[in-house]
Design a protein around this motif. Structure first.
Motif, PDB file in Angstrom:
ATOM      1  N   GLY A 143       0.835  -1.199   0.000  1.00  0.00           N
ATOM      2  CA  GLY A 143       0.000   0.000   0.000  1.00  0.00           C
ATOM      3  C   GLY A 143       0.867   1.247   0.000  1.00  0.00           C
ATOM      4  N   HIS A 144       0.352   2.323  -0.560  1.00  0.00           N
ATOM      5  CA  HIS A 144       1.146   3.533  -0.732  1.00  0.00           C
ATOM      6  C   HIS A 144       1.526   4.165   0.605  1.00  0.00           C
ATOM      7  N   GLU A 145       0.627   4.116   1.564  1.00  0.00           N
ATOM      8  CA  GLU A 145       0.959   4.661   2.878  1.00  0.00           C
ATOM      9  C   GLU A 145       2.049   3.835   3.542  1.00  0.00           C
ATOM     10  N   ALA A 146       1.996   2.519   3.366  1.00  0.00           N
ATOM     11  CA  ALA A 146       3.016   1.656   3.954  1.00  0.00           C
ATOM     12  C   ALA A 146       4.376   1.922   3.317  1.00  0.00           C
ATOM     13  N   VAL A 147       4.398   2.163   2.018  1.00  0.00           N
ATOM     14  CA  VAL A 147       5.651   2.500   1.334  1.00  0.00           C
ATOM     15  C   VAL A 147       6.225   3.790   1.894  1.00  0.00           C
ATOM     16  N   ASP A 148       5.371   4.785   2.062  1.00  0.00           N
ATOM     17  CA  ASP A 148       5.826   6.051   2.646  1.00  0.00           C
ATOM     18  C   ASP A 148       6.415   5.841   4.035  1.00  0.00           C
ATOM     19  N   GLU A 149       5.760   4.979   4.812  1.00  0.00           N
ATOM     20  CA  GLU A 149       6.223   4.713   6.174  1.00  0.00           C
ATOM     21  C   GLU A 149       7.616   4.077   6.167  1.00  0.00           C
ATOM     22  N   VAL A 150       7.836   3.141   5.250  1.00  0.00           N
ATOM     23  CA  VAL A 150       9.142   2.489   5.154  1.00  0.00           C
ATOM     24  C   VAL A 150      10.211   3.497   4.746  1.00  0.00           C
ATOM     25  N   LEU A 151       9.914   4.316   3.745  1.00  0.00           N
ATOM     26  CA  LEU A 151      10.901   5.298   3.283  1.00  0.00           C
ATOM     27  C   LEU A 151      11.241   6.297   4.381  1.00  0.00           C
ATOM     28  N   MET A 152      10.230   6.734   5.122  1.00  0.00           N
ATOM     29  CA  MET A 152      10.473   7.672   6.207  1.00  0.00           C
ATOM     30  C   MET A 152      11.338   7.029   7.279  1.00  0.00           C
ATOM     31  N   ALA A 153      11.031   5.772   7.631  1.00  0.00           N
ATOM     32  CA  ALA A 153      11.809   5.078   8.651  1.00  0.00           C
ATOM     33  C   ALA A 153      13.242   4.847   8.188  1.00  0.00           C
ATOM     34  N   MET A 154      13.422   4.542   6.911  1.00  0.00           N
ATOM     35  CA  MET A 154      14.771   4.345   6.386  1.00  0.00           C
ATOM     36  C   MET A 154      15.600   5.623   6.502  1.00  0.00           C
ATOM     37  N   ARG A 155      14.985   6.739   6.177  1.00  0.00           N
ATOM     38  CA  ARG A 155      15.717   8.007   6.273  1.00  0.00           C
ATOM     39  C   ARG A 155      16.078   8.328   7.723  1.00  0.00           C
ATOM     40  N   GLY A 179      14.159  -3.244  10.108  1.00  0.00           N
ATOM     41  CA  GLY A 179      13.481  -2.504  11.168  1.00  0.00           C
ATOM     42  C   GLY A 179      12.257  -1.771  10.664  1.00  0.00           C
ATOM     43  N   ALA A 180      12.370  -1.199   9.460  1.00  0.00           N
ATOM     44  CA  ALA A 180      11.238  -0.462   8.881  1.00  0.00           C
ATOM     45  C   ALA A 180      10.091  -1.400   8.523  1.00  0.00           C
ATOM     46  N   LEU A 181      10.404  -2.554   7.911  1.00  0.00           N
ATOM     47  CA  LEU A 181       9.353  -3.520   7.562  1.00  0.00           C
ATOM     48  C   LEU A 181       8.724  -4.120   8.810  1.00  0.00           C
ATOM     49  N   ASP A 182       9.544  -4.399   9.806  1.00  0.00           N
ATOM     50  CA  ASP A 182       9.043  -4.954  11.062  1.00  0.00           C
ATOM     51  C   ASP A 182       8.073  -3.985  11.738  1.00  0.00           C
ATOM     52  N   SER A 183       8.350  -2.692  11.625  1.00  0.00           N
ATOM     53  CA  SER A 183       7.489  -1.703  12.291  1.00  0.00           C
ATOM     54  C   SER A 183       6.088  -1.685  11.700  1.00  0.00           C
ATOM     55  N   LEU A 184       5.949  -2.086  10.414  1.00  0.00           N
ATOM     56  CA  LEU A 184       4.616  -2.120   9.801  1.00  0.00           C
ATOM     57  C   LEU A 184       3.720  -3.155  10.465  1.00  0.00           C
ATOM     58  N   LEU A 185       4.314  -4.187  11.033  1.00  0.00           N
ATOM     59  CA  LEU A 185       3.545  -5.291  11.608  1.00  0.00           C
ATOM     60  C   LEU A 185       3.365  -5.158  13.110  1.00  0.00           C
ATOM     61  N   GLY A 360       4.439 -10.416  -0.630  1.00  0.00           N
ATOM     62  CA  GLY A 360       4.228  -9.989   0.749  1.00  0.00           C
ATOM     63  C   GLY A 360       3.558  -8.656   0.929  1.00  0.00           C
ATOM     64  N   GLY A 361       3.088  -8.029  -0.170  1.00  0.00           N
ATOM     65  CA  GLY A 361       2.526  -6.688  -0.062  1.00  0.00           C
ATOM     66  C   GLY A 361       1.322  -6.589   0.849  1.00  0.00           C
ATOM     67  N   ALA A 362       0.394  -7.560   0.741  1.00  0.00           N
ATOM     68  CA  ALA A 362      -0.826  -7.493   1.550  1.00  0.00           C
ATOM     69  C   ALA A 362      -0.514  -7.633   3.032  1.00  0.00           C
ATOM     70  N   ALA A 363       0.309  -8.632   3.376  1.00  0.00           N
ATOM     71  CA  ALA A 363       0.624  -8.862   4.784  1.00  0.00           C
ATOM     72  C   ALA A 363       1.362  -7.676   5.388  1.00  0.00           C
ATOM     73  N   LEU A 364       2.235  -7.045   4.595  1.00  0.00           N
ATOM     74  CA  LEU A 364       3.014  -5.919   5.107  1.00  0.00           C
ATOM     75  C   LEU A 364       2.184  -4.648   5.247  1.00  0.00           C
ATOM     76  N   SER A 365       1.043  -4.588   4.560  1.00  0.00           N
ATOM     77  CA  SER A 365       0.298  -3.338   4.513  1.00  0.00           C
ATOM     78  C   SER A 365      -1.006  -3.335   5.295  1.00  0.00           C
ATOM     79  N   ILE A 366      -1.679  -4.494   5.406  1.00  0.00           N
ATOM     80  CA  ILE A 366      -3.006  -4.513   6.026  1.00  0.00           C
ATOM     81  C   ILE A 366      -2.949  -4.062   7.480  1.00  0.00           C
ATOM     82  N   ALA A 367      -1.974  -4.604   8.232  1.00  0.00           N
ATOM     83  CA  ALA A 367      -1.883  -4.228   9.644  1.00  0.00           C
ATOM     84  C   ALA A 367      -1.628  -2.736   9.786  1.00  0.00           C
ATOM     85  N   HIS A 368      -0.757  -2.188   8.934  1.00  0.00           N
ATOM     86  CA  HIS A 368      -0.442  -0.764   8.997  1.00  0.00           C
ATOM     87  C   HIS A 368      -1.635   0.088   8.590  1.00  0.00           C
TER      88      HIS A 368
END
Length: 417
Positions: A143-155, A179-185, A360-368
């Protein structure tokens, strides 16, 4: 090819790791005794905040040429300044039994604690790397919001970190990404079996309502959950409340006969709420422990569907509501979950076909996206192929083709985190 193969190829082509760093002179001040002190480093401001990319223009901009990257970043910044839509997160009385979950990390303390004048910085090469990661994650149907969250966490994790040797840079990037992917879950996980047992102490029968789009495996999931509970010694009644499709009624009835559950059904076109009510009344009369309600999901007529689901929910007063999503649907499953939650708040998700999902897109994004946990996962065609979803196991399997699993550290999470 692994989940992160494209991004990792780009990271490994950094011939000059200095291209993602800036050299900082450490300024000093003097006191009246001519003693010098190092000034504390000034925190680097966040360049982005979490935003919603929902417009077609923003999605299409990912495929623009590299020289238009600056325009894309400006557009994202503008979007990030818009107020975010609040998801309906109404909480039910806390009868869900919390379950500690596990997360993943890679220990890099010995690398980031080194003193260095050279720090990872938001250079054009660094932004190029982040752009490559962005594309990789979107191609994985996140999901687009999840992608944004990962990029922000990476920075946040990378910018300002000491620049290591090239051999260590890959480990630092891996650590930041995991760490960024883990935070989504990281949502409040609860234990399905213990919750059912706890609810049975106070009330019976326990009503479990399944919602989701047709074709996601909702009816099969109803059978798998029924079988799981029957194996625990509980008696189960299934309600064929998807009266829109005769096939769904027959399918659930056949499943019930195979696993030893009773099925309450009506003719095609019957009142779904009435079927649910009849199933509950029958369970009460015969002393059954569980009622599982299989509902319709014809999204092409969304308004009528949601009104029907609300009526079923009002009549049945379910103890647990589960959203069933198809892991292979990727970002579509995320949007479906968001849509259902906006009309009917659910307690957790069940992902079907997780064993065949390499992205893994659905699993990484639904919880977030919904702030609700993935509780159960379908991992095969058999009735026993339903497991508790564990974030660390999922991430390990998803990333194992790209990153050596022996470098992972298992971290326990607070169930209330």
């Amino acid at each position: 090819m692994g989940f992160l193969s494209r991004f990792r190829r780009s990271a490994k082509t950094l011939d000059d790791i200095g291209s993602i760093a800036s050299e900082e002179d450490l300024p000093v001040i003097s006191d009246s005794r001519n003693t010098t002190h190092e000034m504390e480093s000034v925190p680097i401001p966040e360049h982005e905040v979490e935003s919603e990319w929902e417009s077609t223009e923003m999605i299409d901009s990912i495929h623009l040429d590299r020289d238009k990257k600056s325009q894309r970043l400006v557009e994202r910044k503008k979007k990030s300044q818009k107020p975010r839509k609040k998801v309906n997160t109404r909480t039910r009385p806390s009868k869900l039994v919390p379950r500690p979950s596990q997360g993943l990390s890679i220990d890099i303390d010995h690398l980031v604690e080194k003193k260095s004048r050279r720090k990872i910085s938001a250079t054009p090469a660094f932004e190029e790397l982040m752009s490559e990661l962005e594309t990789t994650l979107l191609e994985a149907d996140m999901g687009h919001e999840a992608v944004d969250e990962v990029l922000m966490a990476m920075r946040e994790r990378l910018i300002g970190a000491p620049l290591p040797k090239k051999g260590d840079l890959e480990r630092i990037i891996d650590s930041a990404l995991i760490g960024a992917l883990d935070s989504l879950l990281r949502v409040s996980y609860w234990d399905f079996d213990q919750t059912v047992q706890s609810l049975l102490k106070d009330d019976a029968p326990i009503v479990i309502m399944l919602v989701g789009v047709n074709g996601t495996g909702k009816t099969t999931t109803a059978a798998k959950i029924s079988n799981r509970l029957i194996q625990d010694g509980l008696s189960v009644v299934v309600a064929a409340a998807d009266t829109f499709r005769a096939g769904a009624i027959d399918q659930l009835s056949d499943h019930a006969e195979r696993i030893g559950a009773r099925c309450i059904r009506s003719q095609r076109g019957g009142d779904s709420a009435a079927v649910a009510r009849d199933a509950i009344d029958s369970a009460v009369a015969k002393g059954d422990h569980i009622v599982i309600i299989d509902t319709a999901g014809r999204m092409q007529n969304k308004t009528n569907l949601m009104q029907e689901l609300k009526k079923v929910h009002r009549v049945a007063s379910p103890h647990i509501v589960l959203f069933v999503g198809d892991a292979l649907a990727g970002n579509d499953a995320v949007e479906q979950a968001r849509t259902f939650q906006s009309f009917l708040n659910f307690d957790g998700a069940v992902l079907s076909k997780l064993d065949t999902d390499a992205r893994g897109g659905a699993a990484l994004s639904i919880a977030h996206a919904t702030n609700k946990p993935i509780v159960l996962a379908g991992v095969g065609q058999g009735y026993d192929d339903l497991i508790d979803f564990e974030p660390s196991n999922f991430l390990t399997q998803l990333l194992s083709d790209d990153i050596d699993p022996s470098s992972f550290t298992i971290v326990k999470r607070d169930p209330n985190e």
